[in-house]
Design a protein around this motif. Sequence first.
Motif, mmCIF file in Angstrom:
data_model
loop_
_atom_site.group_PDB
_atom_site.id
_atom_site.type_symbol
_atom_site.label_atom_id
_atom_site.label_comp_id
_atom_site.label_asym_id
_atom_site.label_seq_id
_atom_site.Cartn_x
_atom_site.Cartn_y
_atom_site.Cartn_z
ATOM 1 N N ILE A 1 0.850 -1.204 0.000
ATOM 2 C CA ILE A 1 0.000 0.000 0.000
ATOM 3 C C ILE A 1 0.879 1.245 0.000
ATOM 4 O O ILE A 1 0.619 2.217 -0.724
ATOM 5 N N LEU A 2 1.929 1.203 0.785
ATOM 6 C CA LEU A 2 2.870 2.328 0.860
ATOM 7 C C LEU A 2 3.462 2.624 -0.521
ATOM 8 O O LEU A 2 3.473 3.770 -0.983
ATOM 9 N N VAL A 3 3.938 1.554 -1.180
ATOM 10 C CA VAL A 3 4.545 1.716 -2.497
ATOM 11 C C VAL A 3 3.545 2.299 -3.484
ATOM 12 O O VAL A 3 3.836 3.265 -4.206
ATOM 13 N N ILE A 4 2.336 1.728 -3.482
ATOM 14 C CA ILE A 4 1.328 2.145 -4.460
ATOM 15 C C ILE A 4 0.927 3.598 -4.229
ATOM 16 O O ILE A 4 0.833 4.401 -5.166
ATOM 17 N N ALA A 5 0.721 3.948 -2.945
ATOM 18 C CA ALA A 5 0.298 5.321 -2.647
ATOM 19 C C ALA A 5 1.347 6.316 -3.134
ATOM 20 O O ALA A 5 1.021 7.321 -3.776
ATOM 21 N N ALA A 6 2.622 6.008 -2.851
ATOM 22 C CA ALA A 6 3.692 6.918 -3.270
ATOM 23 C C ALA A 6 3.750 7.021 -4.792
ATOM 24 O O ALA A 6 3.890 8.106 -5.354
ATOM 25 N N LEU A 7 3.597 5.861 -5.462
ATOM 26 C CA LEU A 7 3.660 5.852 -6.927
ATOM 27 C C LEU A 7 2.565 6.690 -7.546
ATOM 28 O O LEU A 7 2.812 7.482 -8.460
ATOM 29 N N VAL A 8 1.331 6.504 -7.033
ATOM 30 C CA VAL A 8 0.201 7.231 -7.611
ATOM 31 C C VAL A 8 0.403 8.726 -7.425
ATOM 32 O O VAL A 8 0.164 9.518 -8.335
ATOM 33 N N GLN A 9 0.879 9.097 -6.258
ATOM 34 C CA GLN A 9 1.149 10.502 -5.987
ATOM 35 C C GLN A 9 2.143 11.052 -7.002
ATOM 36 O O GLN A 9 1.991 12.134 -7.546
ATOM 37 N N PHE A 10 3.159 10.239 -7.267
ATOM 38 C CA PHE A 10 4.196 10.644 -8.206
ATOM 39 C C PHE A 10 3.621 10.801 -9.604
ATOM 40 O O PHE A 10 3.870 11.799 -10.278
ATOM 41 N N VAL A 11 2.827 9.803 -10.026
ATOM 42 C CA VAL A 11 2.216 9.856 -11.359
ATOM 43 C C VAL A 11 1.340 11.085 -11.480
ATOM 44 O O VAL A 11 1.324 11.772 -12.504
ATOM 45 N N GLU A 12 0.607 11.410 -10.389
ATOM 46 C CA GLU A 12 -0.278 12.565 -10.424
ATOM 47 C C GLU A 12 0.524 13.849 -10.662
ATOM 48 O O GLU A 12 0.165 14.662 -11.509
ATOM 49 N N MET A 13 1.625 14.005 -9.914
ATOM 50 C CA MET A 13 2.455 15.197 -10.099
ATOM 51 C C MET A 13 3.008 15.256 -11.511
ATOM 52 O O MET A 13 3.018 16.304 -12.164
ATOM 53 N N PHE A 14 3.452 14.087 -11.978
ATOM 54 C CA PHE A 14 4.051 14.035 -13.308
ATOM 55 C C PHE A 14 3.038 14.439 -14.375
ATOM 56 O O PHE A 14 3.338 15.244 -15.253
ATOM 57 N N LEU A 15 1.810 13.890 -14.270
ATOM 58 C CA LEU A 15 0.788 14.191 -15.267
ATOM 59 C C LEU A 15 0.383 15.649 -15.208
ATOM 60 O O LEU A 15 0.174 16.286 -16.236
ATOM 61 N N LYS A 16 0.291 16.199 -13.999
ATOM 62 C CA LYS A 16 -0.127 17.591 -13.841
ATOM 63 C C LYS A 16 0.844 18.505 -14.583
ATOM 64 O O LYS A 16 0.452 19.496 -15.185
ATOM 65 N N LYS A 17 2.116 18.123 -14.533
ATOM 66 C CA LYS A 17 3.124 18.917 -15.210
ATOM 67 C C LYS A 17 3.130 18.670 -16.710
ATOM 68 O O LYS A 17 3.144 19.591 -17.511
ATOM 69 N N SER A 18 3.098 17.365 -17.087
ATOM 70 C CA SER A 18 3.363 17.058 -18.488
ATOM 71 C C SER A 18 2.098 17.067 -19.334
ATOM 72 O O SER A 18 2.168 17.378 -20.518
ATOM 73 N N SER A 19 0.942 16.719 -18.776
ATOM 74 C CA SER A 19 -0.263 16.673 -19.603
ATOM 75 C C SER A 19 -1.465 17.127 -18.797
ATOM 76 O O SER A 19 -2.218 16.311 -18.279
ATOM 77 N N PRO A 20 -1.672 18.461 -18.681
ATOM 78 C CA PRO A 20 -2.798 18.975 -17.898
ATOM 79 C C PRO A 20 -4.149 18.494 -18.423
ATOM 80 O O PRO A 20 -5.076 18.291 -17.642
ATOM 81 N N THR A 21 -4.241 18.286 -19.744
ATOM 82 C CA THR A 21 -5.517 17.823 -20.310
ATOM 83 C C THR A 21 -5.873 16.456 -19.757
ATOM 84 O O THR A 21 -6.985 16.224 -19.294
ATOM 85 N N LEU A 22 -4.896 15.549 -19.807
ATOM 86 C CA LEU A 22 -5.124 14.210 -19.295
ATOM 87 C C LEU A 22 -5.407 14.278 -17.800
ATOM 88 O O LEU A 22 -6.278 13.595 -17.274
#
Lengths: 262, 194
Positions: free
Chosen positions: B81-102
């Motif tokens: 759960i720890l790993v997944i939560a951290a990963l999703v958070q990371f993906v969210e930040m990454f997407l917010k930066k790289s693809s705001p539409t998505l």
Amino acid sequence: MMTIVYAVVLLGGLGLIFGAVLSFASKKFHVEVDERVEQVRACVAGANCGACGYPGCDGFAQAVVDGKAPINGCSPAGAKGAREIGKIMGQEAEVSEKLVARVLCQGEKGIAKDRYLYDGYKSCASAAGLAGGPKDCRFACIGLGDCQDKCAFDAITMKNGIAVIDPDKCTSCGACVKACPRSVIKLMPLSQKVIVRCRNSDVARVAKASCMDACIGCGRCKKTCQHDAIVVENGYARILPEKCTGCGECAAVCPCNCITVE
Amino acid sequence: MNEIVNILLFMVSCILTNNFIFSRFLGCCPFLGVSNKVGTSVSMGLAVTFVMTIASFFCYMIYHWLLVPLGITFMNTIAFILVIAALVQFVEMFLKKSSPTLYSALGIYLPLITTNCAVLGVATLNVNSGYNMLYSVLNGTFSALGFTLAIVLMAGVRERLENADIPACMKGFPITLVSAGLMAVAFMGFSGLV
């Protein structure tokens, strides 16, 4: 004993590492957000009612800052909210008149005739789909509270089988208007105090047979009105808010008690 | 050569036979929540695929290189759960930066991948089935592709349902659940394929 230590150290360590990575990433991937979006967001009603047509209050705030949405687009926030948003955006707000949702039906239990006893899922939409609804009048409020469920401001209560809207709590977001399968609820100016609470367009005989308080379109109110503020169309009377002075003489002569004065 | 055949069979098994939604019943929340439009469901599927692949990889490493040597494999759920939560958070930040539409298209469902049982499910399944690292990652990718297939098919069905003449009492969620059930029955036809 060592097992507990290992577990605590490992999970704590993992948490620390992930935390460090994430905090680094949040700096690295930081996105500049226009601070006005936050400020506008703080001025709107914040119920995510969707009346403005944007996906939630965040979407509306973004659209306002982008110049796509009008600053008075949030009807729940009203004139006050529009002025505040105008201040942030450096524009003058055109203040529209405050509206309020009104239930145009008085067909309480005992006044409107029941066609059958509905004992199904408690939703007006499903009741309306079953043989034209449980009330004899096909224009009547079904009274199972679809509008109440949709109201984000707690302004609607169900009394005696019909919906009652508290004008003080109503923000005219229009969620109930959309929810009502019978279109019984209409947005009207708050200043309009005299209201015809029926929109039955059946012929008088049928209308009267289905509900004691049905408007039969007799036109006595129209004849009485000295300000030309009443029209009778489609079998029921309607008041023109711009001409009505609120004298209430029409309510006194209505043979069916369907005009109310606040 | 034999290995390639095995991997292909494994792929068919993950995507069709043991489809995450229709035969394991994992990830039903986004399956019903984000399947309104084909476009959005494709992006949701891809986001899940990305997270599940990486999650399988990291969970494998954490499990076999840390939990097993220390003899605390019973902590696997909480570590995953720890790993997944951290990963999703990371993906969210990454997407917010790289693809705001998505990012705005996925909306609330992106953080919800954290609680998507499919992601935790794939990590736990990898451990229970004793897959090696390659197969763990493949299982993550292919299962997520199966999830994507299901959600995209469902979105296609729901787009058609929008225009269909459905009885008022069945409109919206009821007909969606009925369609999901029928699709699950259809996917049962794949059982025994591999």
